[in-house]
Design a protein around this motif. Sequence first.
Motif, PDB file in Angstrom:
ATOM      1  N   PHE A   1      45.771  48.364  53.176  1.00 47.15           N
ATOM      2  CA  PHE A   1      46.453  47.451  53.986  1.00 47.15           C
ATOM      3  C   PHE A   1      47.854  47.344  53.826  1.00 47.15           C
ATOM      4  N   ARG A   2      48.435  47.922  52.827  1.00 49.01           N
ATOM      5  CA  ARG A   2      50.014  48.099  52.609  1.00 49.01           C
ATOM      6  C   ARG A   2      50.279  49.659  52.306  1.00 49.01           C
ATOM      7  N   PRO A   3      50.577  50.588  53.511  1.00 53.72           N
ATOM      8  CA  PRO A   3      50.888  51.910  53.111  1.00 53.72           C
ATOM      9  C   PRO A   3      51.886  51.972  52.034  1.00 53.72           C
ATOM     10  N   GLY A   4      51.659  52.862  51.238  1.00 57.77           N
ATOM     11  CA  GLY A   4      52.646  53.089  50.187  1.00 57.77           C
ATOM     12  C   GLY A   4      52.468  52.347  48.848  1.00 57.77           C
ATOM     13  N   ASP A   5      51.468  51.350  48.989  1.00 54.80           N
ATOM     14  CA  ASP A   5      51.259  50.299  47.868  1.00 54.80           C
ATOM     15  C   ASP A   5      49.864  50.734  47.007  1.00 54.80           C
ATOM     16  N   ARG A   6      49.696  50.320  46.044  1.00 56.64           N
ATOM     17  CA  ARG A   6      48.484  50.631  45.416  1.00 56.64           C
ATOM     18  C   ARG A   6      47.693  49.348  44.962  1.00 56.64           C
ATOM     19  N   MET A   7      46.481  49.403  44.625  1.00 53.78           N
ATOM     20  CA  MET A   7      45.861  48.273  44.333  1.00 53.78           C
ATOM     21  C   MET A   7      44.815  48.799  43.045  1.00 53.78           C
ATOM     22  N   TYR A   8      44.729  47.907  42.216  1.00 56.67           N
ATOM     23  CA  TYR A   8      43.561  48.061  40.917  1.00 56.67           C
ATOM     24  C   TYR A   8      42.167  47.447  41.242  1.00 56.67           C
ATOM     25  N   ARG A   9      41.331  48.371  41.343  1.00 58.83           N
ATOM     26  CA  ARG A   9      39.657  47.928  41.431  1.00 58.83           C
ATOM     27  C   ARG A   9      39.326  47.524  40.137  1.00 58.83           C
ATOM     28  N   THR A  10      39.116  46.007  40.088  1.00 63.85           N
ATOM     29  CA  THR A  10      38.664  45.632  38.868  1.00 63.85           C
ATOM     30  C   THR A  10      37.260  45.993  38.585  1.00 63.85           C
ATOM     31  N   GLY A  11      36.242  46.211  39.425  1.00 64.36           N
ATOM     32  CA  GLY A  11      35.010  46.208  39.143  1.00 64.36           C
ATOM     33  C   GLY A  11      34.150  44.846  39.031  1.00 64.36           C
ATOM     34  N   ASP A  12      34.987  43.951  39.131  1.00 61.85           N
ATOM     35  CA  ASP A  12      34.207  42.601  39.263  1.00 61.85           C
ATOM     36  C   ASP A  12      33.721  42.388  40.719  1.00 61.85           C
ATOM     37  N   LEU A  13      32.874  41.384  40.656  1.00 65.28           N
ATOM     38  CA  LEU A  13      32.379  40.755  41.977  1.00 65.28           C
ATOM     39  C   LEU A  13      32.767  39.564  42.315  1.00 65.28           C
ATOM     40  N   ALA A  14      32.999  39.182  43.411  1.00 61.26           N
ATOM     41  CA  ALA A  14      33.466  37.711  43.525  1.00 61.26           C
ATOM     42  C   ALA A  14      33.446  37.562  45.102  1.00 61.26           C
ATOM     43  N   ARG A  15      33.617  36.266  45.616  1.00 63.09           N
ATOM     44  CA  ARG A  15      33.877  35.779  47.226  1.00 63.09           C
ATOM     45  C   ARG A  15      34.520  34.908  47.360  1.00 63.09           C
ATOM     46  N   TRP A  16      35.258  34.851  48.332  1.00 60.82           N
ATOM     47  CA  TRP A  16      35.900  33.669  48.844  1.00 60.82           C
ATOM     48  C   TRP A  16      35.390  32.601  49.289  1.00 60.82           C
ATOM     49  N   LEU A  17      35.951  31.536  48.754  1.00 56.28           N
ATOM     50  CA  LEU A  17      35.097  30.155  49.406  1.00 56.28           C
ATOM     51  C   LEU A  17      36.121  29.487  50.690  1.00 56.28           C
ATOM     52  N   PRO A  18      35.458  28.623  51.331  1.00 57.91           N
ATOM     53  CA  PRO A  18      36.132  28.100  52.509  1.00 57.91           C
ATOM     54  C   PRO A  18      37.117  27.329  52.503  1.00 57.91           C
ATOM     55  N   ASP A  19      37.769  27.075  50.900  1.00 60.49           N
ATOM     56  CA  ASP A  19      38.804  26.270  50.703  1.00 60.49           C
ATOM     57  C   ASP A  19      39.928  27.207  50.104  1.00 60.49           C
ATOM     58  N   GLY A  20      39.628  28.629  50.021  1.00 59.05           N
ATOM     59  CA  GLY A  20      40.494  29.446  49.634  1.00 59.05           C
ATOM     60  C   GLY A  20      40.589  29.806  48.197  1.00 59.05           C
ATOM     61  N   GLU A  21      39.703  29.221  47.465  1.00 60.47           N
ATOM     62  CA  GLU A  21      39.525  29.698  46.158  1.00 60.47           C
ATOM     63  C   GLU A  21      38.518  30.848  45.930  1.00 60.47           C
ATOM     64  N   ILE A  22      38.456  31.467  44.846  1.00 59.37           N
ATOM     65  CA  ILE A  22      37.620  32.734  44.641  1.00 59.37           C
ATOM     66  C   ILE A  22      36.632  32.352  43.573  1.00 59.37           C
ATOM     67  N   LEU A  23      35.265  32.574  43.761  1.00 67.79           N
ATOM     68  CA  LEU A  23      34.144  32.508  42.924  1.00 67.79           C
ATOM     69  C   LEU A  23      33.852  33.749  42.312  1.00 67.79           C
ATOM     70  N   TYR A  24      34.008  33.835  40.873  1.00 63.97           N
ATOM     71  CA  TYR A  24      33.837  35.067  40.100  1.00 63.97           C
ATOM     72  C   TYR A  24      32.372  34.963  39.964  1.00 63.97           C
ATOM     73  N   LEU A  25      31.462  36.451  39.997  1.00 65.82           N
ATOM     74  CA  LEU A  25      30.332  36.576  40.027  1.00 65.82           C
ATOM     75  C   LEU A  25      29.740  37.771  39.229  1.00 65.82           C
ATOM     76  N   GLY A  26      30.569  37.975  38.159  1.00 60.75           N
ATOM     77  CA  GLY A  26      30.038  39.021  37.250  1.00 60.75           C
ATOM     78  C   GLY A  26      30.815  40.478  37.591  1.00 60.75           C
ATOM     79  N   ARG A  27      29.949  41.180  36.584  1.00 60.07           N
ATOM     80  CA  ARG A  27      30.491  42.813  36.738  1.00 60.07           C
ATOM     81  C   ARG A  27      29.574  43.602  38.073  1.00 60.07           C
ATOM     82  N   ARG A  28      29.966  44.491  38.450  1.00 59.42           N
ATOM     83  CA  ARG A  28      29.382  45.395  39.371  1.00 59.42           C
ATOM     84  C   ARG A  28      28.268  46.157  38.397  1.00 59.42           C
TER      85      ARG A  28
END
Length: 238
Positions: free
Chosen positions: A209-236
């Motif tokens: 989503f940002r040409p020229g930038d990098r991202m780190y793939r954590t291997g963690d599973l998560a999902r966005w909640l309606p209030d903008g917080e993130i729920l961690y769900l463990g490892r892939r």
Amino acid sequence: VLIEHRGIVNRLRWMIDDLGLDETDVILQKTPYVFDVSVWELLLPGLIGARQVMLRPGGESDPAAIRDTIERHGVTTLHFVPSMLSQYLAAVDDGFAGVRRCICSGEELDRDLARKFLAATEGRPARLFNYYGPTEATVDVTLLRVEDGPGPVTIGRPAPNNRLYILGEDDEPCPVGVTGELCIAGVQVARGYLNRPELTAERFTADPFRPGDRMYRTGDLARWLPDGEILYLGRRDG
């Protein structure tokens, strides 16, 4: 892991601002320096003129030594991995006298443990904070101030100058409520792994989503909640 200075500075300034740390604080340095949490314990006090108290070697696994140090030196801010916080709460009574902030990271913080902490510190100024992040993103990239309530404890919201994506198999963003891989981009992303170019190329990839930038793939599973917080769900990988 090759961490840049700008990532460490961002991590420390974020913590100072969000937690309201200042020169009146007394910060306990209890994490052995081979673990990444020690970075903020060692460096942050000098940025704000706070007092730093060094726990005796081996004391990080001794609840009595931790409580004695808190009481003797007036510690206001300290860190526990959740499993050690559980042991500490079970082993000592009134173990947070004078403490303003108890910071958890390194393991998942469950709701039962959070409630035990809140019950043990009722009527005291101590507050519980849940941080999440890998070493590859300068230790922590999300924060939640934990309050009592139903459901699991989330990992909160992203730190400033970082972007968190939850991506599906096609690297498209997952809608709210849909599980995907948690990926991190922004100022705190490391350069990579020292002398491990293949692993670096696998885990540190182009930001779609940002040409020229990098991202780190954590291997963690998560999902966005309606209030903008993130729920961690463990490892892939389970």
